[in-house]
Design a protein around this motif. Structure first.
Motif, PDB file in Angstrom:
ATOM      1  N   SER A 200       0.815  -1.210   0.000  1.00 32.96           N
ATOM      2  CA  SER A 200       0.000   0.000   0.000  1.00 32.96           C
ATOM      3  C   SER A 200       0.844   1.253   0.000  1.00 32.96           C
ATOM      4  CB  SER A 200      -0.911   0.010   1.239  1.00 32.96           C
ATOM      5  OG  SER A 200      -0.143   0.111   2.411  1.00 32.96           O
ATOM      6  N   GLY A 201       2.164   1.100   0.061  1.00 27.11           N
ATOM      7  CA  GLY A 201       3.032   2.266  -0.036  1.00 27.11           C
ATOM      8  C   GLY A 201       3.418   2.824   1.301  1.00 27.11           C
ATOM      9  N   GLY A 202       2.909   2.268   2.393  1.00 20.88           N
ATOM     10  CA  GLY A 202       3.232   2.824   3.694  1.00 20.88           C
ATOM     11  C   GLY A 202       3.798   1.761   4.601  1.00 20.88           C
ATOM     12  N   SER A 203       4.726   2.132   5.469  1.00 24.19           N
ATOM     13  CA  SER A 203       5.272   1.212   6.448  1.00 24.19           C
ATOM     14  C   SER A 203       5.809   2.021   7.603  1.00 24.19           C
ATOM     15  CB  SER A 203       6.391   0.358   5.840  1.00 24.19           C
ATOM     16  OG  SER A 203       7.492   1.165   5.504  1.00 24.19           O
ATOM     17  N   ASP A 204       5.916   1.372   8.749  1.00 24.08           N
ATOM     18  CA  ASP A 204       6.397   2.084   9.924  1.00 24.08           C
ATOM     19  C   ASP A 204       7.860   2.458   9.796  1.00 24.08           C
ATOM     20  OD1 ASP A 204       4.304   0.151  12.165  1.00 24.08           O
ATOM     21  OD2 ASP A 204       3.907   2.011  11.074  1.00 24.08           O
ATOM     22  N   SER A 205       8.564   1.848   8.884  1.00 23.42           N
ATOM     23  CA  SER A 205       9.988   2.144   8.738  1.00 23.42           C
ATOM     24  C   SER A 205      10.242   3.338   7.840  1.00 23.42           C
ATOM     25  CB  SER A 205      10.708   0.921   8.162  1.00 23.42           C
ATOM     26  OG  SER A 205      10.190   0.604   6.879  1.00 23.42           O
ATOM     27  N   GLY A 206       9.179   3.867   7.232  1.00 21.00           N
ATOM     28  CA  GLY A 206       9.364   5.017   6.362  1.00 21.00           C
ATOM     29  C   GLY A 206       8.530   4.873   5.121  1.00 21.00           C
ATOM     30  N   PHE A 207       8.403   5.939   4.360  1.00 17.11           N
ATOM     31  CA  PHE A 207       7.578   5.918   3.150  1.00 17.11           C
ATOM     32  C   PHE A 207       8.481   5.813   1.950  1.00 17.11           C
ATOM     33  CE2 PHE A 207       5.043   7.925  -0.175  1.00 17.11           C
ATOM     34  CZ  PHE A 207       3.919   7.145  -0.080  1.00 17.11           C
ATOM     35  N   ILE A 208       8.431   4.678   1.278  1.00 21.01           N
ATOM     36  CA  ILE A 208       9.333   4.434   0.164  1.00 21.01           C
ATOM     37  C   ILE A 208       8.619   4.615  -1.164  1.00 21.01           C
ATOM     38  CG2 ILE A 208      10.843   2.743  -0.916  1.00 21.01           C
ATOM     39  CD1 ILE A 208      11.171   1.460   1.811  1.00 21.01           C
ATOM     40  N   GLY A 209       7.522   3.934  -1.350  1.00 20.83           N
ATOM     41  CA  GLY A 209       6.816   4.063  -2.621  1.00 20.83           C
ATOM     42  C   GLY A 209       5.799   2.965  -2.792  1.00 20.83           C
ATOM     43  N   ALA A 210       4.803   3.224  -3.625  1.00 17.60           N
ATOM     44  CA  ALA A 210       3.720   2.269  -3.783  1.00 17.60           C
ATOM     45  C   ALA A 210       4.157   1.011  -4.505  1.00 17.60           C
ATOM     46  CB  ALA A 210       2.560   2.917  -4.537  1.00 17.60           C
TER      47      ALA A 210
ATOM     48  N   MET B  43       2.128   5.134  -9.664  1.00 13.78           N
ATOM     49  CA  MET B  43       2.620   5.819  -8.468  1.00 13.78           C
ATOM     50  C   MET B  43       4.134   5.908  -8.476  1.00 13.78           C
ATOM     51  SD  MET B  43       0.137   6.860  -6.380  1.00 13.78           S
ATOM     52  CE  MET B  43       0.692   6.814  -4.680  1.00 13.78           C
ATOM     53  N   ASP B  44       4.812   4.895  -8.995  1.00  8.34           N
ATOM     54  CA  ASP B  44       6.266   4.943  -9.121  1.00  8.34           C
ATOM     55  C   ASP B  44       6.687   6.109 -10.013  1.00  8.34           C
ATOM     56  OD1 ASP B  44       7.026   2.874  -7.474  1.00  8.34           O
ATOM     57  OD2 ASP B  44       6.904   1.349  -9.036  1.00  8.34           O
ATOM     58  N   VAL B  45       5.963   6.304 -11.115  1.00  8.96           N
ATOM     59  CA  VAL B  45       6.253   7.423 -12.017  1.00  8.96           C
ATOM     60  C   VAL B  45       6.015   8.747 -11.312  1.00  8.96           C
ATOM     61  CG1 VAL B  45       5.612   8.531 -14.192  1.00  8.96           C
ATOM     62  CG2 VAL B  45       5.698   6.043 -14.051  1.00  8.96           C
ATOM     63  N   LEU B  46       4.945   8.826 -10.528  1.00  7.68           N
ATOM     64  CA  LEU B  46       4.627  10.062  -9.804  1.00  7.68           C
ATOM     65  C   LEU B  46       5.686  10.374  -8.755  1.00  7.68           C
ATOM     66  CD1 LEU B  46       2.779  12.416  -9.070  1.00  7.68           C
ATOM     67  CD2 LEU B  46       1.413  10.832  -7.682  1.00  7.68           C
ATOM     68  N   PHE B  47       6.119   9.375  -7.999  1.00 11.01           N
ATOM     69  CA  PHE B  47       7.149   9.601  -6.982  1.00 11.01           C
ATOM     70  C   PHE B  47       8.451  10.086  -7.612  1.00 11.01           C
ATOM     71  CE2 PHE B  47       4.928   6.229  -4.241  1.00 11.01           C
ATOM     72  CZ  PHE B  47       4.157   7.194  -3.608  1.00 11.01           C
ATOM     73  N   ALA B  48       8.809   9.492  -8.747  1.00  7.05           N
ATOM     74  CA  ALA B  48      10.028   9.909  -9.437  1.00  7.05           C
ATOM     75  C   ALA B  48       9.914  11.356  -9.899  1.00  7.05           C
ATOM     76  CB  ALA B  48      10.296   8.989 -10.631  1.00  7.05           C
TER      77      ALA B  48
ATOM     78  N   ILE C  51       1.465  12.366  -0.010  1.00 11.38           N
ATOM     79  CA  ILE C  51       1.671  13.362   1.047  1.00 11.38           C
ATOM     80  C   ILE C  51       2.811  12.927   1.946  1.00 11.38           C
ATOM     81  CG2 ILE C  51       0.650  14.493   3.042  1.00 11.38           C
ATOM     82  CD1 ILE C  51      -0.600  15.539   0.614  1.00 11.38           C
ATOM     83  N   LEU C  52       2.790  11.655   2.359  1.00  7.93           N
ATOM     84  CA  LEU C  52       3.858  11.155   3.213  1.00  7.93           C
ATOM     85  C   LEU C  52       5.200  11.231   2.504  1.00  7.93           C
ATOM     86  CD1 LEU C  52       1.260   9.783   4.597  1.00  7.93           C
ATOM     87  CD2 LEU C  52       2.928   8.195   5.544  1.00  7.93           C
ATOM     88  N   TYR C  53       5.190  10.971   1.204  1.00  5.82           N
ATOM     89  CA  TYR C  53       6.452  10.965   0.464  1.00  5.82           C
ATOM     90  C   TYR C  53       7.052  12.357   0.364  1.00  5.82           C
ATOM     91  CZ  TYR C  53       9.877  10.390  -3.225  1.00  5.82           C
ATOM     92  OH  TYR C  53      11.046  10.410  -3.942  1.00  5.82           O
TER      93      TYR C  53
END
Length: 288
Positions: free
Chosen positions: A113-123, A147-152, A191-193
């Motif tokens: 889902s793109g979220g983890s307690d260790s940090g926000f990496i990507g979907a 989402m990978d394209v958006l994060f980049a 938002i988290l990213y």
């Protein structure tokens, strides 16, 4: 094509009034293949990154986010769980030999889902060490790639010194589209990213925005509850938020709850705002 459009905007700036509606009108339908969607979005972001006006870049970014939300709402948690169970049944022999801990399965779901307690990496992240892999529905895999394209794109914009306009465009999309969209599950992780790229400024702005929604009496109850849910998730998941900032947010909520309880000591029918704030106070503390 992208270079031609870029030069056209530079020569005739007024062409943007026709260019933006045309780009949005030609956007691939959400049920089209992931390859066509990714190619079109990459072209949009290339145009946004060619030094065109800020208005064009932010309009295109907002349009892409709105499109992603339309895909996001089609993904059902039941389908993801069913796919997980199906894969587990196929690997039934391995399941008999190995006892998987519940927290490992949860971590895999968070990664998807793109979220983890260790940090926000990507979907698009996947845990390659996990024995049981989840075969996501086709639409979920499509959103992963987009989402990978958006994060980049967000990362490149921030590296180019355009974090502020990019963040403001994402916040506007959050307020106008994401906040009150039912069954939106993954797109909000942008938002988290972006907050992780500049925690000291972005986290403060985002938390203040959500606090204003929660504490504003004239705001509709459903909006206040949605804001409270996002604030709760943000404080609990975003491990990069400074501890003092998290404490300040909880302090403001405590004061708000106390003042509300004093103002309406017996008005049980008006406790919706107070109960919402109380939930926000408790959940992040439990997950720290």
């Amino acid at each position: 094509i992208v270079n031609t459009l870029h030069h056209l905007v530079q020569i005739v700036p007024k062409v943007m009034t026709h260019l933006i509606p045309t780009i949005l009108h030609k956007f691939p339908y959400r049920k089209m293949s992931a390859e066509s969607q990714v190619m079109y979005v990459q072209g949009i972001f290339r145009l946004a990154e060619t030094g065109t006006t800020s208005m064009l870049s932010e309009r295109l970014l907002s349009a892409v986010i709105d499109h992603f939300v339309s895909i996001d709402v089609e993904i059902r948690w039941e389908d993801i769980v069913r796919a997980n169970q199906t894969q587990a049944n196929e690997d039934d022999g391995d399941a008999i030999q190995f006892d998987f801990e519940l927290e490992d399965k949860t971590a895999s779901t968070d990664c998807l889902s793109g979220g983890s307690d260790s940090g926000f990496i990507g979907a698009g992240g996947r845990d390659t060490d996990t024995k049981i892999t989840v075969k996501l529905p086709q639409v979920a895999d499509k959103l992963d790639k987009l989402m990978d394209v958006l994060f980049a794109h967000i990362y490149r914009r921030c590296q180019a010194g355009q974090l502020r306009p990019c963040f403001e465009a994402i916040i506007r999309s959050f307020e106008s589209t994401i906040l009150l969209t039912h069954r939106s599950k993954f797109v909000q992780f942008i938002i988290l990213y972006i907050c992780s790229l500049a925690p000291s400024t972005c986290c403060t702005i985002f938390c203040k925005l959500l606090l204003d929604y929660v504490m504003k009496p004239s705001m509709q109850v459903v909006t206040r509850q949605a804001a409270a849910a996002y604030l709760t998730s943000f404080l609990a998941r975003a491990t990069y938020i400074p501890l003092n900032q998290c404490a300040n947010v909880l302090h403001e909520l405590c004061n708000f709850s106390h003042e509300y309880a004093q103002k309406y000591p017996s008005a049980t029918s008006k406790l919706q705002g107070h109960s919402t704030a109380a939930q926000v106070q408790g959940y992040p503390v439990e997950n720290m």
